[in-house]
Each structure stands twice: as C-alpha cells, then as structure tokens.
Design an enzyme around this catalytic site. Structure first.
Site, PDB file in Angstrom:
ATOM      1  N   CYS A  39      -6.981 -45.342 -34.254  1.00  0.00           N
ATOM      2  CA  CYS A  39      -7.720 -46.580 -33.984  1.00  0.00           C
ATOM      3  C   CYS A  39      -6.771 -47.724 -33.626  1.00  0.00           C
ATOM      4  CB  CYS A  39      -8.575 -46.938 -35.195  1.00  0.00           C
ATOM      5  SG  CYS A  39      -9.390 -48.544 -35.077  1.00  0.00           S
ATOM      6  N   CYS A  42      -7.530 -51.074 -35.330  1.00  0.00           N
ATOM      7  CA  CYS A  42      -7.145 -51.015 -36.749  1.00  0.00           C
ATOM      8  C   CYS A  42      -5.677 -51.396 -36.916  1.00  0.00           C
ATOM      9  CB  CYS A  42      -7.367 -49.607 -37.309  1.00  0.00           C
ATOM     10  SG  CYS A  42      -9.080 -49.056 -37.308  1.00  0.00           S
TER      11      CYS A  42
END
Length: 303
Positions: A39, A42
């Site tokens: 991700c 993230c």
C-alpha cells in the site's frame, strides 16, 4: 472478540490484539493503523502517524500497526474495506475514524479534540495534577508581593517540568516585579519558539512591556497639580497612570486610563486603551477585577 471456531493463527491474532490494543485502551488512547506492504498511501502516511503519536505519548496516546495481510480476521472485525484505515480506540471500542487526517496538523487537531473529551490517563496529566498546587502557591505568593520567594517557587517547578509555560512565565513575571527587567527580557528571549505562543508567555511579555512603559514617578503630586489646572492634559494623566502602575496601584492606574478614554478615546492613537488592555492581560483575563474594569470600559465606549 469471540475465538470459538477460529483457526490457531486467528486465535493468536485475537490474543495479540487484546494484549496490544484492548487492554492498553482501558486507560490510554490507542491509535490502530491498518496497513499493508503493497500500500503506497500507507507508506506515505506512516511517518506522519508515527511522529505525531510519539509526540503525544506523554498525553496517553499509543500506536499499534496492524498488517491486514497478516491479520485478516482482525481487519474484518473492524470492517476495514480500504487502507490506510486509522482508528482511535478507547476502552476496547473505536471512538473515532482518523483515516482522513493526512497531515500532522489535521491529526493533531483530531487527537486534541478526542483527548479533551475522554478520561485518558497519562504521564502529562499526572504531572499536571502534581504541580498544580505548586503553581497556585507561586501565583499567590507573587500576588502577595513576595516576588523573591515566588521566583524561587517557579524556578523549582521549572526544574521539575522544563517545558511548563506557566512556570517559565511565572519566573519572568517575578523578575519584572523585582525590577530586573533586563533579566526578564533575556529569559523571554530564551523561550523556545513553540512555547513563545503560549498565553502564559504572552502574559509575561505583556508584564515586561507594561513595566518598561510604566516608569516610576518620584513625585506624583506634580502630575496631579498639572491635572488640577488642566483636566485635559492627557500626557500628564497617562504619565500618572504609569507611575501608579509602577507603585502597584492598579485601581488608580485603571481610573486614570479610563478617564483619558472617556475624554478622548483616540488620544495618541488610542494609547490609553492599549495600555489598559495590556494591564488586563497582565492581571489575567479571567480575574474578577478585569471583568469589572472591562464593564467600565464598555460603558465608556458604547454610550
């Protein structure tokens, strides 16, 4: 979370979550960051969350990162549908979704709001409760006129809690009361930038500015004689207000400044009103005396 019928891996995940999140959240605010290695957002958000949570640790904030690929059951229990997802958890329950906070400022603002509403136990709160009586003692001693002792009290508090703005400001105000204006100014110059904006520090700076402008007058009777001859001698009345302030007569100083405002509120670009407001700040905006003087000022300005 029930563990009946779960795999051994999921049972371990539940136990780990209970140990790392649920149990600490009974007294702390636990920030749970759901993320994954693949991700990109993230990874962009992670440094911000980690930095802010580290700064807020003394306030009772803890950070726990949950890899959704390794903890699918936990993520499903929180109904995580996209990542990054960030929850604030208190007493085992999510109390806020912080996922939309993508900057330090946004995250801090949300945390401040949450912490103000919940009974979070923290090192900072415990320390604040411990020094509150000492700060009150320093204020009382300073109010009673024993600036030397007040300086000592505030210095001892600052030694215990160097980043306490009230204790630092107390030392400055005590130095001002002792007439040590250069020392007070040097003290203020050494205050860290993030502390300089604190209201207590601004109050101390106002006290120093007021002391520099309110110079002692050896013979007030000379100014009073000038005013008896010419009540509109605002310069004399302003100087009289300064002398009264220097002598600790805030009532007399306020009367003189209010008299100038009543006669000519724009005199010297509103110098009397500016000086009066500075006096209010020094005394303390919540002080009953200030409230009374504010009413008098409002009566003059709006009638």
């Amino acid at each position: 979370m029930a563990t009946l019928g779960l795999s051994e891996a999921d049972k371990k995940a539940v136990e780990d979550f209970r140990r790392d999140v649920v149990d600490p959240s009974r007294t702390s605010l636990v920030i749970v960051d759901f993320w994954a290695e693949w991700c990109g957002p993230c990874k962009q958000l992670a440094p911000i969350i980690e930095k802010v949570c580290a700064e807020y640790e003394p306030k009772g904030v803890r950070l726990v990162k949950v890899n959704v690929d390794e903890n699918r059951f936990i993520a499903s229990q929180f109904r995580v549908q996209s990542i990054p997802t960030v929850y604030a958890v208190f007493q085992g329950q999510p109390v806020a979704d912080l996922s939309q906070a993508r900057t330090e400022g946004q995250l801090k603002q949300l945390l401040d709001q949450i912490l103000a509403q919940l009974p979070i136990e923290s090192e900072e709160k415990a320390q604040s409760e411990e020094i509150a009586p000492l700060l009150a003692m320093g204020e009382q001693v300073l109010e009673e006129g024993d600036a030397e002792r007040a300086l000592s009290i505030f210095a001892q508090i600052a030694a215990m809690v160097p980043d306490n703005a009230v204790a630092v400001a107390g030392q400055v105000r005590a130095l001002v009361a002792l007439g040590q204006l250069d020392e007070a100014e040097a003290f203020l110059d050494g205050v860290p930038a993030d502390m300089a904006k604190d209201h207590a520090i601004e109050r101390a700076r106002a006290a120093l500015d007021l002391a520099r402008s309110a110079k002692p007058v050896q013979n007030l009777s000379g100014l009073e004689a000038r005013l008896a001859t010419d009540p509109d001698d605002h310069e004399a009345r302003f100087e009289l207000a300064g002398g009264l302030m220097a002598n600790g007569d805030r009532d007399g100083a306020a009367d003189a400044l209010l008299d100038i405002i009543a006669r000519d509120r724009d005199w010297n670009e509103g110098a009397a009103r500016a000086q009066l407001l500075k006096l209010f700040e020094v005394v303390g905006l919540e002080d009953p005396w200030v409230s009374g003087q504010r009413r008098r000022l409002s009566a003059i300005l709006f009638t």
